[in-house]
Write an enzyme that holds these catalytic residues in place. Structure first.
Site, PDB file in Angstrom:
ATOM      1  N   CYS A   1       1.104  -1.366   0.141  1.00 17.87           N
ATOM      2  CA  CYS A   1      -0.011  -0.235   0.220  1.00 17.87           C
ATOM      3  C   CYS A   1       0.791   1.533   0.477  1.00 17.87           C
ATOM      4  CB  CYS A   1      -1.270   0.415   1.214  1.00 17.87           C
ATOM      5  SG  CYS A   1      -2.131   1.617   1.486  1.00 17.87           S
TER       6      CYS A   1
ATOM      7  N   CYS B   1     -18.889  -7.526   4.226  1.00 13.58           N
ATOM      8  CA  CYS B   1     -18.446  -6.496   4.647  1.00 13.58           C
ATOM      9  C   CYS B   1     -17.249  -5.673   3.614  1.00 13.58           C
ATOM     10  CB  CYS B   1     -18.041  -6.271   6.219  1.00 13.58           C
ATOM     11  SG  CYS B   1     -17.502  -4.332   5.794  1.00 13.58           S
TER      12      CYS B   1
END
Length: 376
Positions: free
Chosen positions: A68, A145
């Site tokens: 990331c 989710c």
């Protein structure tokens, strides 16, 4: 006289009202109550809106790990830090579904997926695969989710059409402390993504992390931000930092957040957001069984269970099965608290649900109690 006033306080304290206009001072007064009184008040509110015996088991899977570009100072998946986490590609749909089937068979009723990137821009093929996974998980009759970074309105609509139950986008901490832990994404950008989620009709899952070096006023500030949203998040994950060597905060923090501070945050969140599912999330392995049960008494009614939480340790299904059996807890089923669903049949303790007239009772009693310095 004093006994009569105490009775009135007890009576009014059992009538929680859904509010979105909390001040920090009011939340701070709740947070700093004597701990045993705080837990009692939170437990009372919890029983108005939830079956206290039911806890939802959720499983969280990292479907794309590491690499990331963000600089979250606590995160093992940031490419800026040397943490030993190796970047991976997005998992194949079949491999993700294998994990979902295992989670369902083990008792999890909500399947959560996380990816380590800033946003979905330029990830057209990847996004299509994620939409397919969402459809297949929903076909298992599980809540689903995801947390995929920042979203625009169109992406949120696509997720809704695929059947997404909820989107996780944590605020992490207070607006004031936030710049000390993240510089690559602003607090307002996080709030904007949450607005896009809400506009699309997706349930909001948003919480924070304790133990980042923040002060008590920052924990109060986090709850203030969540409790004053236009509608309270459907769920609020409260995480205890798991220090990761190689991250700035992981190297700075010498000991984990204390249980008493964690319990205060759980209880305060429950009082300020009565209908919300409070998720006892990362860091649960550092607390004893009795401490976990105390958190459930104070209003936590969801846990993450399984092989791991993204890249950190998790309480296993077998451990939670033993805990549930020992203490008399039952699993909260998928969609049990959806709007329009039949209300749970409370049997222990007696059912004591919120009624509209409670708000008027509390409103009328508040000035007198405030004059005595007793109202919260």
């Amino acid at each position: 006289m004093f006994g009569a006033i105490r009775h009135q306080v007890r009576k009014s304290s059992t009538s929680a009202v859904i509010r979105n206009d909390w001040t920090r001072e009011q939340i701070g007064k709740i947070y700093h109550m004597p701990l045993i009184e705080l837990v009692f008040k939170a437990a009372t509110v919890h029983r108005q809106f939830h079956d206290p015996r039911k806890i939802q088991q959720c499983t969280l899977l990292s479907i794309k790990t590491g690499g990331c570009t963000e600089d979250c100072k606590y995160c093992s998946q940031s490419s800026r830090y040397s943490t030993g986490v190796k970047p991976t590609r997005l998992m194949k749909v079949d491999d993700i579904m294998e994990k979902a089937h295992i989670a369902k068979a083990k008792g999890s009723t909500r399947f959560c997926m996380g990816s380590a990137w800033r946003d979905l821009n330029g990830r057209t093929r990847t996004f299509k695969n994620i939409l397919e996974v969402i459809k297949q998980v929903r076909a298992l009759n599980m809540e689903v989710c995801v947390t995929l970074g920042m979203l625009n309105e169109e992406q949120a609509k696509d997720l809704k059409e695929a059947g997404l139950t909820a989107y996780n986008h944590n605020l992490d901490t207070s607006p004031e402390y936030y710049p000390k832990i993240i510089s690559t994404r602003s607090y307002d950008e996080r709030l904007n993504t949450i607005d896009n989620i809400r506009k699309a009709g997706i349930k909001v899952c948003s919480g924070g992390i304790l133990g980042l070096g923040e002060k008590e006023q920052d924990r109060i500030g986090l709850i203030h931000s969540l409790a004053n949203m236009p509608s309270h998040p459907e769920s609020v994950p409260i995480n205890a930092l798991v220090p990761i060597p190689g991250t700035p905060i992981g190297d700075m923090v010498k000991k984990p957040v204390g249980f008493h501070s964690f319990l205060r945050a759980i209880a305060t969140a429950r009082i300020c957001m009565p209908k919300t599912i409070i998720r006892f999330s990362a860091g649960r392995t550092q607390f004893s069984e009795t401490e976990q049960v105390m958190a459930f008494m104070a209003g936590a009614n969801s846990v993450f269970t399984g092989e791991k939480m993204l890249t950190t340790p998790s309480v296993t299904w077998d451990q939670d099965s033993q805990l549930f059996h020992k203490w008399g807890f039952h699993n909260l089923e998928s969609f049990e608290y959806d709007e329009g669903a039949e209300e749970p049949n409370f049997t222990l303790p007696p059912k004591n649900r919120f009624r509209p007239d409670h708000a008027e009772v509390l409103k009328a009693a508040t000035p007198q109690l405030e004059a005595q310095g007793l109202a919260v």
